[in-house]
Write a protein that holds these residues in place. Structure first.
Motif, PDB file in Angstrom:
ATOM      1  N   CYS A 175      -7.578  13.962  -4.201  1.00  0.00           N
ATOM      2  CA  CYS A 175      -8.564  13.321  -3.333  1.00  0.00           C
ATOM      3  C   CYS A 175      -9.512  12.440  -4.144  1.00  0.00           C
ATOM      4  O   CYS A 175      -9.839  11.314  -3.736  1.00  0.00           O
ATOM      5  CB  CYS A 175      -9.353  14.372  -2.562  1.00  0.00           C
ATOM      6  N   ARG A 176      -9.948  12.955  -5.271  1.00  0.00           N
ATOM      7  CA  ARG A 176     -10.849  12.159  -6.111  1.00  0.00           C
ATOM      8  C   ARG A 176     -10.128  10.931  -6.666  1.00  0.00           C
ATOM      9  O   ARG A 176     -10.735   9.848  -6.802  1.00  0.00           O
ATOM     10  CB  ARG A 176     -11.404  13.037  -7.235  1.00  0.00           C
ATOM     11  N   THR A 177      -8.846  11.078  -6.965  1.00  0.00           N
ATOM     12  CA  THR A 177      -8.055   9.936  -7.428  1.00  0.00           C
ATOM     13  C   THR A 177      -7.974   8.871  -6.345  1.00  0.00           C
ATOM     14  O   THR A 177      -8.170   7.674  -6.613  1.00  0.00           O
ATOM     15  CB  THR A 177      -6.636  10.386  -7.820  1.00  0.00           C
ATOM     16  N   LEU A 178      -7.691   9.279  -5.119  1.00  0.00           N
ATOM     17  CA  LEU A 178      -7.653   8.329  -4.007  1.00  0.00           C
ATOM     18  C   LEU A 178      -9.012   7.681  -3.788  1.00  0.00           C
ATOM     19  O   LEU A 178      -9.108   6.460  -3.569  1.00  0.00           O
ATOM     20  CB  LEU A 178      -7.202   9.035  -2.731  1.00  0.00           C
ATOM     21  N   ALA A 179     -10.071   8.488  -3.851  1.00  0.00           N
ATOM     22  CA  ALA A 179     -11.417   7.958  -3.631  1.00  0.00           C
ATOM     23  C   ALA A 179     -11.783   6.937  -4.701  1.00  0.00           C
ATOM     24  O   ALA A 179     -12.380   5.889  -4.397  1.00  0.00           O
ATOM     25  CB  ALA A 179     -12.432   9.102  -3.613  1.00  0.00           C
ATOM     26  N   ASP A 180     -11.437   7.209  -5.952  1.00  0.00           N
ATOM     27  CA  ASP A 180     -11.743   6.277  -7.043  1.00  0.00           C
ATOM     28  C   ASP A 180     -11.072   4.922  -6.833  1.00  0.00           C
ATOM     29  O   ASP A 180     -11.577   3.893  -7.291  1.00  0.00           O
ATOM     30  CB  ASP A 180     -11.305   6.866  -8.382  1.00  0.00           C
TER      31      ASP A 180
ATOM     32  N   LEU B 112       0.830  -1.198   0.000  1.00  0.00           N
ATOM     33  CA  LEU B 112       0.000   0.000   0.000  1.00  0.00           C
ATOM     34  C   LEU B 112       0.867   1.251   0.000  1.00  0.00           C
ATOM     35  O   LEU B 112       0.589   2.219  -0.722  1.00  0.00           O
ATOM     36  CB  LEU B 112      -0.917  -0.011   1.223  1.00  0.00           C
ATOM     37  N   ARG B 113       1.936   1.231   0.766  1.00  0.00           N
ATOM     38  CA  ARG B 113       2.831   2.384   0.829  1.00  0.00           C
ATOM     39  C   ARG B 113       3.450   2.664  -0.535  1.00  0.00           C
ATOM     40  O   ARG B 113       3.528   3.819  -0.973  1.00  0.00           O
ATOM     41  CB  ARG B 113       3.917   2.126   1.888  1.00  0.00           C
ATOM     42  N   GLU B 114       3.864   1.621  -1.211  1.00  0.00           N
ATOM     43  CA  GLU B 114       4.452   1.795  -2.543  1.00  0.00           C
ATOM     44  C   GLU B 114       3.417   2.319  -3.540  1.00  0.00           C
ATOM     45  O   GLU B 114       3.712   3.165  -4.390  1.00  0.00           O
ATOM     46  CB  GLU B 114       5.034   0.462  -3.038  1.00  0.00           C
ATOM     47  N   GLU B 115       2.186   1.816  -3.437  1.00  0.00           N
ATOM     48  CA  GLU B 115       1.122   2.299  -4.325  1.00  0.00           C
ATOM     49  C   GLU B 115       0.861   3.783  -4.107  1.00  0.00           C
ATOM     50  O   GLU B 115       0.709   4.559  -5.073  1.00  0.00           O
ATOM     51  CB  GLU B 115      -0.161   1.504  -4.075  1.00  0.00           C
ATOM     52  N   LEU B 116       0.819   4.200  -2.852  1.00  0.00           N
ATOM     53  CA  LEU B 116       0.571   5.607  -2.546  1.00  0.00           C
ATOM     54  C   LEU B 116       1.704   6.493  -3.054  1.00  0.00           C
ATOM     55  O   LEU B 116       1.467   7.575  -3.608  1.00  0.00           O
ATOM     56  CB  LEU B 116       0.394   5.781  -1.039  1.00  0.00           C
ATOM     57  N   ARG B 117       2.934   6.044  -2.892  1.00  0.00           N
ATOM     58  CA  ARG B 117       4.070   6.840  -3.360  1.00  0.00           C
ATOM     59  C   ARG B 117       4.052   6.961  -4.884  1.00  0.00           C
ATOM     60  O   ARG B 117       4.397   8.015  -5.428  1.00  0.00           O
ATOM     61  CB  ARG B 117       5.379   6.213  -2.876  1.00  0.00           C
ATOM     62  N   LYS B 118       3.635   5.911  -5.534  1.00  0.00           N
ATOM     63  CA  LYS B 118       3.527   5.964  -6.989  1.00  0.00           C
ATOM     64  C   LYS B 118       2.456   6.957  -7.415  1.00  0.00           C
ATOM     65  O   LYS B 118       2.666   7.746  -8.349  1.00  0.00           O
ATOM     66  CB  LYS B 118       3.206   4.574  -7.538  1.00  0.00           C
ATOM     67  N   LEU B 119       1.321   6.941  -6.741  1.00  0.00           N
ATOM     68  CA  LEU B 119       0.243   7.873  -7.076  1.00  0.00           C
ATOM     69  C   LEU B 119       0.675   9.318  -6.830  1.00  0.00           C
ATOM     70  O   LEU B 119       0.369  10.218  -7.625  1.00  0.00           O
ATOM     71  CB  LEU B 119      -1.002   7.560  -6.252  1.00  0.00           C
ATOM     72  N   VAL B 120       1.384   9.557  -5.742  1.00  0.00           N
ATOM     73  CA  VAL B 120       1.878  10.902  -5.465  1.00  0.00           C
ATOM     74  C   VAL B 120       2.828  11.342  -6.579  1.00  0.00           C
ATOM     75  O   VAL B 120       2.753  12.472  -7.088  1.00  0.00           O
ATOM     76  CB  VAL B 120       2.586  10.959  -4.094  1.00  0.00           C
ATOM     77  N   GLY B 121       3.727  10.437  -6.975  1.00  0.00           N
ATOM     78  CA  GLY B 121       4.666  10.762  -8.041  1.00  0.00           C
ATOM     79  C   GLY B 121       3.991  11.073  -9.361  1.00  0.00           C
ATOM     80  O   GLY B 121       4.465  11.921 -10.131  1.00  0.00           O
TER      81      GLY B 121
END
Length: 378
Positions: free
Chosen positions: A42-47, A8-17
């Motif tokens: 926020c909408r990206t995270l929610a989706d 999950l941490r890696e996925e979040l870092r990728k999305l931030v990047g």
């Protein structure tokens, strides 16, 4: 936290990047594009089911564990909170409505928070009721089938952009000041609500005065039981104080320092290297304190003293790490894109560290809460 948390941490870092510009330092700057970046993210995270990952599925979450939500919290704060003000709705407004709201309040408020569409602000502090919140003077008086709210709030973050306010007002008087307080969920676009920005070193939107002049509210706007709002507020403050993973940003900035300075890192005084290493150990200590409080929260055993102990540690960490980082960049060379970004991030952290002394209750009040807890008075 396990392999799932690591993924999950890696996925979040990728999305931030992919979705957050490298120069992003938060949503509340002079550039409106930063707020729009946060709203889109926020909408990206929610989706992807990541914004309110630990919420029950019936309310728009994924039924994930508190530890997975903690990973989200840490990664967001480490990257200058690209959710903007949504952490407020996610961390404590939404969960408080789940526990104390009516079915209609849940239907009205929880889906928009889970979709990242609504910004909330908190109507607690007043000119003469900050750390001593129970002395507030904003009143709600019975009128027909509803209430009339009159009063002033101050230091209200995000009030100029929020659609809703989690408002605390006095509805009666009792033997103790904590009695007779009630929570109302009120719209910020009502003509009876006026927002006046307060200039501060953290930039626009952070601090505001809010005036309520004969604001009409109904029974449907009451959260929980009339006159018993103080118990809910104590719960809210405990979640709020632990809900921001400040240690994650401190640790990321400290770990970024050697990379940003490159060869110049080895030229720093030994004493500065020692202080840098000490701050990293303090980051780990604050993280472990946060985890212990989160564990108690997950079991329904959290006490005010638990959150106060964490709050003291992380506030000191904020300030001490900011001093070390400022000393590091003070001796760093001036050229280089990495150094420019690092310098800007450290300056931003330094400003926030000063504000953290009083945000969510001053450090002196936290010490009093902790002392009462230790002495068995709370």
């Amino acid at each position: 936290m396990g392999a799932a948390a690591g993924g999950l941490r890696e996925e979040l870092r990728k999305l931030v990047g992919e979705h957050v510009p490298p120069d992003f330092l938060g949503a509340f700057t002079d550039d409106p594009a930063d707020l729009e970046t946060a709203q889109r993210f926020c909408r990206t995270l929610a989706d992807r089911g990541l914004l309110c990952i630990a919420w029950p599925k019936e309310y728009g979450g994924e039924d994930a564990s508190v530890w997975e939500q903690t990973v989200v919290r840490e990664e967001m704060w480490a990257h200058h909170e690209p959710r903007g003000a949504q952490y407020m709705g996610v961390n404590w407004v939404g969960p408080t409505i789940m526990r104390h709201g009516t079915d209609e309040q849940k239907r009205t408020h929880l889906p928009p928070i889970a979709r990242g569409e609504i910004i909330w602000c908190q109507g607690f502090s007043e000119p003469d009721a900050g750390s001593d919140l129970a002395s507030l003077r904003t009143t709600a008086r019975r009128e027909g089938d509803g209430w009339r709210v009159t009063g002033q709030k101050v230091w209200t973050s995000y009030a100029g952009m929020a659609q809703w306010c989690f408002l605390l007002a006095r509805t009666s008087t009792g033997e103790r000041r904590q009695q007779g307080l009630t929570i109302f969920l009120v719209r910020m676009d009502d003509p009876a609500v006026e927002v006046r920005p307060i200039d501060c070193l953290m930039g626009p939107h952070h601090l505001n005065e809010v005036f309520f002049t004969d604001l009409k509210v109904t029974e449907a706007d009451v959260l929980g039981t009339v006159d018993e709002g103080w118990n809910v507020v104590q719960e809210v403050l405990a979640f709020e104080r632990v809900g921001i993973a400040r240690y994650a940003r401190c640790e990321r900035l400290l770990m970024d320092a050697p990379r940003a300075l490159g060869d110049a890192w080895d030229d720093l005084p030994e004493e500065l290297h020692v202080r840098w290493a000490r701050m990293l150990t303090h980051c780990r200590r604050a993280r472990l304190l946060a985890y212990s409080v989160l564990h108690r929260q997950s079991e329904g055993k959290v006490r005010p003293g638990d959150a106060a102990g964490y709050r003291i540690a992380v506030t000191r960490l904020d300030q001490d790490s900011a001093e070390v980082l400022m000393d590091i960049i003070g001796q760093a060379p001036r050229e280089g894109e990495d150094l420019r970004r690092f310098r800007a991030a450290v300056a931003d952290h330094f400003r926030y560290a000063h504000a953290s002394t009083v945000a969510s209750g001053s450090i002196d009040v936290q010490r009093i809460l902790l002392a009462r807890h230790i002495l068995g008075k709370a």
